[in-house]
Design a protein around this motif. Structure first.
Motif, PDB file in Angstrom:
ATOM      1  N   GLU A 295       0.899  -1.223   0.115  1.00 39.98           N
ATOM      2  CA  GLU A 295       0.153  -0.065   0.066  1.00 39.98           C
ATOM      3  C   GLU A 295       0.901   1.238   0.066  1.00 39.98           C
ATOM      4  O   GLU A 295       0.591   2.146  -0.746  1.00 39.98           O
ATOM      5  CB  GLU A 295      -0.937  -0.062   1.285  1.00 39.98           C
ATOM      6  CG  GLU A 295      -1.930  -1.047   1.087  1.00 39.98           C
ATOM      7  CD  GLU A 295      -1.385  -2.364   1.705  1.00 39.98           C
ATOM      8  OE1 GLU A 295      -2.368  -3.288   1.594  1.00 39.98           O
ATOM      9  OE2 GLU A 295      -0.395  -2.710   1.985  1.00 39.98           O
TER      10      GLU A 295
ATOM     11  N   TYR B 274       1.295  -3.640  -5.558  1.00 35.65           N
ATOM     12  CA  TYR B 274       0.319  -4.362  -6.161  1.00 35.65           C
ATOM     13  C   TYR B 274       0.135  -4.482  -7.576  1.00 35.65           C
ATOM     14  O   TYR B 274       0.358  -3.210  -8.014  1.00 35.65           O
ATOM     15  CB  TYR B 274      -1.353  -4.210  -5.366  1.00 35.65           C
ATOM     16  CG  TYR B 274      -1.240  -4.283  -4.079  1.00 35.65           C
ATOM     17  CD1 TYR B 274      -1.177  -5.748  -3.492  1.00 35.65           C
ATOM     18  CD2 TYR B 274      -1.884  -3.409  -3.142  1.00 35.65           C
ATOM     19  CE1 TYR B 274      -1.325  -6.068  -2.038  1.00 35.65           C
ATOM     20  CE2 TYR B 274      -1.880  -3.839  -1.750  1.00 35.65           C
ATOM     21  CZ  TYR B 274      -1.671  -5.275  -1.416  1.00 35.65           C
ATOM     22  OH  TYR B 274      -1.758  -5.254   0.065  1.00 35.65           O
TER      23      TYR B 274
ATOM     24  N   VAL C  96     -11.409  -4.502  -7.998  1.00 37.27           N
ATOM     25  CA  VAL C  96     -10.694  -5.000  -6.764  1.00 37.27           C
ATOM     26  C   VAL C  96     -12.009  -5.857  -6.215  1.00 37.27           C
ATOM     27  O   VAL C  96     -11.831  -6.435  -5.171  1.00 37.27           O
ATOM     28  CB  VAL C  96     -10.440  -3.906  -5.947  1.00 37.27           C
ATOM     29  CG1 VAL C  96      -9.362  -3.457  -6.220  1.00 37.27           C
ATOM     30  CG2 VAL C  96     -11.318  -3.290  -5.294  1.00 37.27           C
TER      31      VAL C  96
ATOM     32  N   GLN D 199      -3.561   4.465  -3.819  1.00 38.77           N
ATOM     33  CA  GLN D 199      -2.938   3.938  -2.730  1.00 38.77           C
ATOM     34  C   GLN D 199      -3.774   4.628  -1.496  1.00 38.77           C
ATOM     35  O   GLN D 199      -3.847   3.742  -0.311  1.00 38.77           O
ATOM     36  CB  GLN D 199      -1.298   4.518  -2.429  1.00 38.77           C
ATOM     37  CG  GLN D 199      -0.594   3.839  -3.500  1.00 38.77           C
ATOM     38  CD  GLN D 199       0.857   4.649  -3.600  1.00 38.77           C
ATOM     39  OE1 GLN D 199       1.188   5.633  -4.242  1.00 38.77           O
ATOM     40  NE2 GLN D 199       1.476   4.207  -2.515  1.00 38.77           N
TER      41      GLN D 199
ATOM     42  N   ASP E  71      -6.569   2.305  -0.827  1.00 37.12           N
ATOM     43  CA  ASP E  71      -6.397   1.068  -0.306  1.00 37.12           C
ATOM     44  C   ASP E  71      -5.803   1.225   1.284  1.00 37.12           C
ATOM     45  O   ASP E  71      -6.273   0.450   2.295  1.00 37.12           O
ATOM     46  CB  ASP E  71      -5.234   0.096  -1.045  1.00 37.12           C
ATOM     47  CG  ASP E  71      -5.548  -0.456  -1.981  1.00 37.12           C
ATOM     48  OD1 ASP E  71      -6.832  -0.874  -2.037  1.00 37.12           O
ATOM     49  OD2 ASP E  71      -4.650  -0.711  -2.923  1.00 37.12           O
TER      50      ASP E  71
ATOM     51  N   TYR F 102      -8.650  -1.581   2.250  1.00 39.57           N
ATOM     52  CA  TYR F 102      -8.094  -2.975   2.151  1.00 39.57           C
ATOM     53  C   TYR F 102      -7.216  -2.928   3.213  1.00 39.57           C
ATOM     54  O   TYR F 102      -7.127  -4.155   3.823  1.00 39.57           O
ATOM     55  CB  TYR F 102      -7.390  -2.982   0.859  1.00 39.57           C
ATOM     56  CG  TYR F 102      -6.947  -4.519   0.696  1.00 39.57           C
ATOM     57  CD1 TYR F 102      -7.771  -5.703   0.835  1.00 39.57           C
ATOM     58  CD2 TYR F 102      -5.447  -4.716   0.541  1.00 39.57           C
ATOM     59  CE1 TYR F 102      -7.188  -6.878   0.417  1.00 39.57           C
ATOM     60  CE2 TYR F 102      -5.041  -5.759   0.301  1.00 39.57           C
ATOM     61  CZ  TYR F 102      -5.767  -6.963   0.230  1.00 39.57           C
ATOM     62  OH  TYR F 102      -5.271  -8.246  -0.064  1.00 39.57           O
TER      63      TYR F 102
END
Length: 631
Positions: A369, A374, A437, A483, A486, A490
């Motif tokens: 992140e 990713y 996602v 970013q 996330d 996430y």
């Protein structure tokens, strides 16, 4: 590392039921098996389960100031507690212990609500100030440590480290929140601040809540955010040097413990970087552990062994069979609400393995992140560049049509699997990223849910979570924005939740140096081109580590921590999948379309589609419902 609970009578000084408080506390016994204690006074009750890590002899909680007018129960670590202790002593505060918990008490006395700005670490705590008739609860900036809270029907504010403690309250509103279900089947977890229950919330990372006696339920207040404020231009060599120095310091301050300490070592860049820094600061071999898989398609243990040999660690590898699916029901109990990240299985096992040798383990979580590691960032930025070349008036209808009509070809080589890309190109950056996602797309969820359930959603869509964060983002750079999304969803909702529950199930404390907030702030200010360059994620991080780690560790293809779900569902779990998807729990819940559940099952079993991720999410939801029926 501990488990905390608390109850406050918002309206006055009604006695707290000691039996209820004790029951809440004992639901979290696994988080702190070493000691336990309760504290009660009129209108207030705190409970604490302790895993002893620092000041083992004197750190029992709940803990108070000199006259007991301020009490705290705390989960986490304040890594700069020694510096704060010196400062607070100079200001006249008297300390009775050498543990970091007491720093919170005196910091509150000195700085009030602003005390959280002084803490460097991972924390969740509840603090009661009798003189101010105030309860103050707070959660660390990145959400490493969890904190749940609720207002009961009879006017008590309660908080806890895990949702199961609140669920033990007789007055908690435990009706399932339809919005949480929509979120879950989109993300695979329930993002902050929602929980599966309508009557309970998560305190979001970087937030506090100040509740005064006699006042209405307070609103959480944000005290920190990732700044993404650009630095002055720096030469690449200077960035590399400073990045290593900042990482080294973030690791160093996390090596303080009065118990055995080690690290997870997966063989990936992030955990290998942490181990390399630890080895450079230790006179003794670092304790490291990794999980190996019998199926070599999922196994990274050889890479971990390579790093362990380079840095002379005391390394141990445990093995997980290809049939390690017996944890399904265990996971439902650990996470308290539906949680669909199947890598929770190997995470549980590696924590179990580590606890055999250490009480504290450092991990590499957060690097992807922070530094755009990713692969989805690369895909999203490629799509964003294509969008920018085509007028929106043409792009949206053309790609929407292509996405609607292009076949879903999971079985085909990637070059022929264009449906998801077409659909993403028809959207804006945030919606395209959300679409990329999601566990189940908007179209799939529209078929999954029953008409009655969709009516109950009243138009709510899971993308509203990301839209809300995007609207509050401190950056308009496209990569930085992704970013940021996330870091807000996430990371705390999936990654940190997964590690916290898996580690605390084994009374293991996990520390995450790559989520040191000062390091995160500094990294966020680096140019996006230094994070993702030429398709290489973590570009500057890898460059800075070239003298510390082998080239094939830094630049090999990322594997991830996954399990062979598709094989399980067509093999040993075939009957379990059949019974869950076509059985009475999901069917009688009124939430799902039974025809679509049958479609998922039949298409996957026939090998026509890979529905392993949606099926896993349904298995975990069914396991949650089964647990609820037993409650």
């Amino acid at each position: 590392m501990c488990g905390i609970v608390g109850i406050m009578d918002i309206g006055g000084k009604r006695d707290i039921d000691r039996a209820v408080l004790s029951r809440m506390n004992e639901t979290q016994h696994h988080r702190g098996p070493d000691e336990a204690d309760l504290y009660l006074e009129p209108g207030i009750g705190f409970g604490h389960r302790r895993l002893s890590v620092i000041d083992i002899a004197a750190g029992l909680q709940p803990l108070g100031n000199e006259d007991g007018s301020v009490m705290v129960c705390f989960n986490g670590e304040i890594y700069n507690f020694r510096e704060l202790t010196v400062e607070l002593k100079a200001l006249g505060h008297v300390f009775r212990t050498r543990c970091d918990t007491e720093v919170i008490v005196h910091a509150w006395e000195q700085w009030g609500e602003a005390c959280v700005h002084r803490f460097r670490g991972m924390f969740a705590f509840g603090l009661w100030d009798r003189n101010r008739q105030t309860m103050f609860i707070g959660r660390d900036r990145l959400g490493v440590k969890p904190l749940y809270y609720c207002l009961t029907a009879d006017g008590f504010l309660a908080f806890s480290s895990e949702l199961k403690a609140l669920a033990s309250l007789p007055d908690l509103e435990r009706r399932i929140d339809p919005r949480a279900v929509e979120d879950y089947f989109a993300y695979g977890y329930i993002p902050e601040p929602r929980t599966i229950y309508q009557g309970a919330l998560k305190l979001a990372p970087g937030h506090t809540l100040t509740q005064k006696v006699g006042a209405p339920l307070a609103t959480p207040v944000k005290f920190w955010d990732v700044p993404f404020a650009p630095h002055a231009p720096m030469a690449s060599a200077d960035v590399e040097h400073e990045l290593i120095e900042r990482l080294r310091e973030a690791v160093r301050i996390r090596l303080v413990a009065d118990v055995p300490l080690g690290a997870f070592l997966s063989g990936g860049v992030d955990s290998s970087a942490v181990v390399a820094m630890m080895a450079g600061m230790s006179d003794k071999p670092v304790n490291t552990c990794t999980i190996g898989f019998q199926d070599k398609a999922f196994d990274e243990s050889d890479y971990a062994a390579q790093v362990a040999a380079q840095h002379g660690t005391d390394h141990y590898t445990g093995n997980v069979g290809t049939d390690d699916y017996a944890l399904l029901d265990t996971l439902a109990g650990l996470y308290d609400e539906p949680f669909a990240d199947s890598s929770a299985i190997p995470t549980y096992r590696v924590c179990q393995l580590a606890r055999q040798r250490v009480t504290v383990a450092l991990s590499g979580d957060g690097g992807d992140e922070n530094l755009a590691g990713y692969r989805r960032y690369r895909y999203a930025m490629n799509e964003h560049r294509v969008r920018g070349r085509i007028p929106a008036g043409l792009r949206k209808p053309v790609f929407a049509l292509l996405g609607r009509w292009y076949p879903k070809a999971d079985w085909a080589p990637r070059v022929f699997r264009a449906k998801t890309t077409f659909e993403a190109l028809s959207r804006d950056l945030v919606e395209g990223y959300f679409h990329g996602v999601t566990l189940m797309s908007d179209a799939m969820r529209a078929q999954l849910f029953s008409d009655r359930f969709k009516t109950g959603l009243q138009g709510y869509r899971a993308i509203e979570v990301m839209r809300g964060h995007a609207d509050a983002a401190p950056t308009d750079d496209p990569l930085s924005l992704l970013q940021y999304l996330d870091l807000k969803t996430y990371l705390p909702g999936d990654i940190l939740t997964k590690v916290d529950r898996a580690s605390m199930a084994h009374a293991l404390e996990v520390r995450v140096p790559l989520l040191d907030h000062q390091l995160v702030e500094w990294i966020s200010g680096l140019p996006p081109s230094l994070k993702l360059q030429g398709g290489e994620g973590k570009y500057i991080f890898k460059k800075s580590l070239e003298s510390h780690l082998p080239h094939d560790i830094l630049y090999r293809k990322k594997m991830g921590f996954s399990v062979p779900l598709a094989t399980w569902f067509r093999g040993p779990l075939k009957q379990r999948v059949h019974d869950a998807l076509l059985g009475p729990l999901l069917g009688d819940s009124g939430m799902f379309n039974p025809d679509y559940l049958r479609h998922l099952h039949e298409q996957h079993q026939a090998g026509l589609r890979d529905y392993s991720a949606p099926i896993w999410s349904l298995l975990m939801f069914e396991a949650f419902l089964r647990k609820e029926l037993r409650a």
